[in-house]
Design a protein around this motif. Structure first.
Motif, PDB file in Angstrom:
ATOM      1  N   GLN A  16      50.290  72.008  18.886  1.00 22.15           N
ATOM      2  CA  GLN A  16      50.592  71.086  19.990  1.00 22.15           C
ATOM      3  C   GLN A  16      51.060  69.735  19.475  1.00 22.15           C
ATOM      4  O   GLN A  16      51.735  68.988  20.153  1.00 22.15           O
ATOM      5  CB  GLN A  16      49.343  70.859  20.841  1.00 22.15           C
ATOM      6  CG  GLN A  16      49.043  71.993  21.808  1.00 22.15           C
ATOM      7  CD  GLN A  16      47.731  71.793  22.552  1.00 22.15           C
ATOM      8  OE1 GLN A  16      47.123  70.720  22.480  1.00 22.15           O
ATOM      9  NE2 GLN A  16      47.283  72.816  23.255  1.00 22.15           N
ATOM     10  N   LYS A  17      50.649  69.403  18.264  1.00 21.12           N
ATOM     11  CA  LYS A  17      51.027  68.123  17.674  1.00 21.12           C
ATOM     12  C   LYS A  17      52.214  68.268  16.728  1.00 21.12           C
ATOM     13  O   LYS A  17      52.543  67.342  15.991  1.00 21.12           O
ATOM     14  CB  LYS A  17      49.829  67.545  16.907  1.00 21.12           C
ATOM     15  CG  LYS A  17      48.664  67.198  17.808  1.00 21.12           C
ATOM     16  CD  LYS A  17      47.534  66.571  17.024  1.00 21.12           C
ATOM     17  CE  LYS A  17      46.677  65.651  17.878  1.00 21.12           C
ATOM     18  NZ  LYS A  17      46.440  66.105  19.254  1.00 21.12           N
ATOM     19  N   GLY A  18      52.799  69.473  16.731  1.00 25.33           N
ATOM     20  CA  GLY A  18      53.949  69.717  15.864  1.00 25.33           C
ATOM     21  C   GLY A  18      53.567  69.810  14.399  1.00 25.33           C
ATOM     22  O   GLY A  18      54.405  69.634  13.514  1.00 25.33           O
ATOM     23  N   LYS A  19      52.298  70.051  14.148  1.00 20.88           N
ATOM     24  CA  LYS A  19      51.824  70.125  12.757  1.00 20.88           C
ATOM     25  C   LYS A  19      51.525  71.572  12.345  1.00 20.88           C
ATOM     26  O   LYS A  19      51.470  72.481  13.180  1.00 20.88           O
ATOM     27  CB  LYS A  19      50.531  69.296  12.613  1.00 20.88           C
ATOM     28  CG  LYS A  19      50.701  67.820  12.945  1.00 20.88           C
ATOM     29  CD  LYS A  19      50.957  67.039  11.662  1.00 20.88           C
ATOM     30  CE  LYS A  19      51.248  65.571  11.890  1.00 20.88           C
ATOM     31  NZ  LYS A  19      50.193  64.771  12.447  1.00 20.88           N
ATOM     32  N   HIS A  20      51.292  71.751  11.066  1.00 18.88           N
ATOM     33  CA  HIS A  20      50.954  73.074  10.544  1.00 18.88           C
ATOM     34  C   HIS A  20      49.526  73.437  10.957  1.00 18.88           C
ATOM     35  O   HIS A  20      48.664  72.567  11.066  1.00 18.88           O
ATOM     36  CB  HIS A  20      51.071  73.063   9.014  1.00 18.88           C
ATOM     37  CG  HIS A  20      51.134  74.422   8.425  1.00 18.88           C
ATOM     38  ND1 HIS A  20      50.015  75.198   8.245  1.00 18.88           N
ATOM     39  CD2 HIS A  20      52.192  75.172   7.999  1.00 18.88           C
ATOM     40  CE1 HIS A  20      50.373  76.366   7.717  1.00 18.88           C
ATOM     41  NE2 HIS A  20      51.683  76.379   7.568  1.00 18.88           N
ATOM     42  N   ARG A  21      49.273  74.730  11.126  1.00 19.40           N
ATOM     43  CA  ARG A  21      47.933  75.201  11.529  1.00 19.40           C
ATOM     44  C   ARG A  21      46.822  74.647  10.627  1.00 19.40           C
ATOM     45  O   ARG A  21      45.724  74.335  11.091  1.00 19.40           O
ATOM     46  CB  ARG A  21      47.881  76.737  11.464  1.00 19.40           C
ATOM     47  CG  ARG A  21      48.738  77.462  12.501  1.00 19.40           C
ATOM     48  CD  ARG A  21      48.638  78.982  12.287  1.00 19.40           C
ATOM     49  NE  ARG A  21      47.248  79.403  12.294  1.00 19.40           N
ATOM     50  CZ  ARG A  21      46.552  79.681  13.402  1.00 19.40           C
ATOM     51  NH1 ARG A  21      47.133  79.587  14.577  1.00 19.40           N
ATOM     52  NH2 ARG A  21      45.299  80.048  13.310  1.00 19.40           N
ATOM     53  N   ILE A  22      47.150  74.518   9.350  1.00 21.51           N
ATOM     54  CA  ILE A  22      46.133  74.087   8.390  1.00 21.51           C
ATOM     55  C   ILE A  22      45.637  72.664   8.684  1.00 21.51           C
ATOM     56  O   ILE A  22      44.463  72.339   8.469  1.00 21.51           O
ATOM     57  CB  ILE A  22      46.682  74.253   6.948  1.00 21.51           C
ATOM     58  CG1 ILE A  22      46.802  75.767   6.671  1.00 21.51           C
ATOM     59  CG2 ILE A  22      45.792  73.580   5.902  1.00 21.51           C
ATOM     60  CD1 ILE A  22      47.634  76.146   5.481  1.00 21.51           C
ATOM     61  N   PHE A  23      46.525  71.844   9.230  1.00 20.86           N
ATOM     62  CA  PHE A  23      46.118  70.498   9.646  1.00 20.86           C
ATOM     63  C   PHE A  23      45.018  70.591  10.710  1.00 20.86           C
ATOM     64  O   PHE A  23      44.084  69.796  10.741  1.00 20.86           O
ATOM     65  CB  PHE A  23      47.341  69.732  10.183  1.00 20.86           C
ATOM     66  CG  PHE A  23      47.021  68.362  10.706  1.00 20.86           C
ATOM     67  CD1 PHE A  23      46.581  67.361   9.854  1.00 20.86           C
ATOM     68  CD2 PHE A  23      47.157  68.076  12.068  1.00 20.86           C
ATOM     69  CE1 PHE A  23      46.287  66.088  10.338  1.00 20.86           C
ATOM     70  CE2 PHE A  23      46.860  66.806  12.566  1.00 20.86           C
ATOM     71  CZ  PHE A  23      46.418  65.813  11.694  1.00 20.86           C
ATOM     72  N   GLY A  24      45.119  71.603  11.545  1.00 19.74           N
ATOM     73  CA  GLY A  24      44.095  71.822  12.574  1.00 19.74           C
ATOM     74  C   GLY A  24      42.751  72.178  11.961  1.00 19.74           C
ATOM     75  O   GLY A  24      41.704  71.696  12.394  1.00 19.74           O
ATOM     76  N   HIS A  25      42.782  73.017  10.920  1.00 17.54           N
ATOM     77  CA  HIS A  25      41.529  73.397  10.250  1.00 17.54           C
ATOM     78  C   HIS A  25      40.881  72.172   9.617  1.00 17.54           C
ATOM     79  O   HIS A  25      39.674  71.968   9.716  1.00 17.54           O
ATOM     80  CB  HIS A  25      41.788  74.459   9.185  1.00 17.54           C
ATOM     81  CG  HIS A  25      42.293  75.760   9.743  1.00 17.54           C
ATOM     82  ND1 HIS A  25      41.734  76.348  10.851  1.00 17.54           N
ATOM     83  CD2 HIS A  25      43.314  76.573   9.358  1.00 17.54           C
ATOM     84  CE1 HIS A  25      42.382  77.480  11.112  1.00 17.54           C
ATOM     85  NE2 HIS A  25      43.354  77.629  10.234  1.00 17.54           N
ATOM     86  N   LYS A  26      41.708  71.353   8.973  1.00 19.63           N
ATOM     87  CA  LYS A  26      41.167  70.146   8.329  1.00 19.63           C
ATOM     88  C   LYS A  26      40.548  69.223   9.377  1.00 19.63           C
ATOM     89  O   LYS A  26      39.472  68.660   9.169  1.00 19.63           O
ATOM     90  CB  LYS A  26      42.276  69.410   7.565  1.00 19.63           C
ATOM     91  CG  LYS A  26      42.683  70.153   6.306  1.00 19.63           C
ATOM     92  CD  LYS A  26      43.698  69.372   5.493  1.00 19.63           C
ATOM     93  CE  LYS A  26      44.023  70.145   4.211  1.00 19.63           C
ATOM     94  NZ  LYS A  26      45.352  69.819   3.692  1.00 19.63           N
ATOM     95  N   SER A  27      41.221  69.084  10.499  1.00 21.47           N
ATOM     96  CA  SER A  27      40.714  68.190  11.553  1.00 21.47           C
ATOM     97  C   SER A  27      39.427  68.739  12.165  1.00 21.47           C
ATOM     98  O   SER A  27      38.586  67.969  12.642  1.00 21.47           O
ATOM     99  CB  SER A  27      41.771  68.013  12.645  1.00 21.47           C
ATOM    100  OG  SER A  27      42.964  67.549  12.066  1.00 21.47           O
ATOM    101  N   GLY A  28      39.284  70.048  12.132  1.00 23.66           N
ATOM    102  CA  GLY A  28      38.089  70.684  12.698  1.00 23.66           C
ATOM    103  C   GLY A  28      36.807  70.341  11.946  1.00 23.66           C
ATOM    104  O   GLY A  28      35.704  70.482  12.491  1.00 23.66           O
ATOM    105  N   VAL A  29      36.936  69.867  10.726  1.00 23.12           N
ATOM    106  CA  VAL A  29      35.750  69.525   9.939  1.00 23.12           C
ATOM    107  C   VAL A  29      34.971  68.372  10.590  1.00 23.12           C
ATOM    108  O   VAL A  29      33.739  68.358  10.593  1.00 23.12           O
ATOM    109  CB  VAL A  29      36.137  69.172   8.473  1.00 23.12           C
ATOM    110  CG1 VAL A  29      34.928  68.716   7.674  1.00 23.12           C
ATOM    111  CG2 VAL A  29      36.799  70.367   7.795  1.00 23.12           C
ATOM    112  N   THR A  30      35.706  67.440  11.190  1.00 22.37           N
ATOM    113  CA  THR A  30      35.047  66.326  11.891  1.00 22.37           C
ATOM    114  C   THR A  30      34.181  66.858  13.032  1.00 22.37           C
ATOM    115  O   THR A  30      33.060  66.388  13.250  1.00 22.37           O
ATOM    116  CB  THR A  30      36.110  65.351  12.461  1.00 22.37           C
ATOM    117  OG1 THR A  30      36.955  64.955  11.389  1.00 22.37           O
ATOM    118  CG2 THR A  30      35.473  64.132  13.099  1.00 22.37           C
TER     119      THR A  30
END
Ligand code: IPE
Ligand code: IPE
Ligand code: MG
Length: 249
Positions: free
Chosen positions: A29-43
């Protein structure tokens, strides 16, 4: 009054399990790679873990990686595994500060050596903590776990350690990888999917289920508290009728 203040401390679930879903869609949704989502999920993992500790929940189980997730593209699996290593290194301090004991369920032998070692090191380091138990489900699936228990029970029967007639639901629960961990009272799934994706199928027989559209990287303490408040409005009957419950409380 804050959401947290509205929570009845006398009616807390003792075990909350969470299917942390929606990292990929959040990133897309943010135009980013899926992996960015995984990293953000750590928070979100940190937030929910702290929230559980603040409430004094006994168990929090987080579904981090399923057996079926091994079928994802190689790069995504590698990214998730290295994220596990860096998170375990970085977050063990948070666990110590919050008196949280780390545990894990799943086919851990399948993990890359480095991940397994880090995981075991954090488990050992936090072993004497007496607060919330954080259970990570990694390389986990319920059907794997049940088949594994069946294998162990059959082996014990063949060896003569148990009698076939002694096999019952309690014994099966004990032979599961989740062993002595009590069944979850409450199961949360994020990202608007209404399924359980091979998670704790045996253990959620009487769990209260909660689904939210919020994608995992957006999930914060208040989302967790909101879910707990929802849980507190449920009536758990375990097959009985309402009138029978009062006297047992
Ligand atoms: C959950 O997010 C994390 C794992 C399953 C490892 P997803 O990666 O499944 O994200 P979506 O569901 O594709 O959005
Ligand atoms: C479930 O999410 C597994 C975890 C959260 C670790 P998935 O994204 O893998 O589930 P499906 O494939 O949508 O059912
Ligand atoms: Mg998903």
């Amino acid at each position: 009054m804050t959401l947290k203040d509205q929570i009845d401390r006398n009616n807390l679930p003792s075990h909350v399990a969470v299917i942390m879903d929606g990292n990929g869609r959040w990133a897309r949704q943010k135009g980013k790679h899926r992996i960015f989502g995984h990293k953000s999920g750590v928070t979100s993992v940190r937030e929910v873990t702290e929230a559980a500790a603040e409430l004094g929940l006994r168990y929090l189980t987080l579904y981090a990686f399923s057996t079926e997730n091994w079928n994802r593209p190689k790069e995504e699996i590698e990214a998730l595994m290295s994220l596990l290593v860096t998170s375990l290194s970085g977050e063990t301090k948070t666990l110590m500060e919050n008196n949280i004991r780390l545990m894990a369920i799943g086919d851990l032998q399948n993990l890359p050596g480095k991940v397994y070692k880090k995981l075991q090191a954090s488990i050992d380091k936090t072993a004497d903590n007496t607060g919330t138990r954080l259970v990570l489900a990694i390389s986990y699936s319920s059907r794997w776990e049940i088949a594994d228990a069946a294998k162990k029970i059959a082996a014990a029967a063949v060896k003569g350690d148990i009698k076939v007639d002694d096999i019952n639901t309690e014994m099966l629960s004990e032979y599961l990888n989740s062993g002595k961990i009590p069944d979850p009272d409450f199961l949360i799934r994020t990202s608007g999917e209404y399924r359980v994706s091979n998670f704790l199928l045996w253990q959620i027989a009487y769990s209260e289920l909660y689904f939210t559209d919020t994608l995992w990287p957006d999930f914060r303490k208040d989302d967790f508290f909101k879910a707990i408040l929802d849980y507190q409005h449920r009536e758990r009957r375990f097959g009985k009728i309402s009138e029978q419950l009062g006297s047992e409380k």
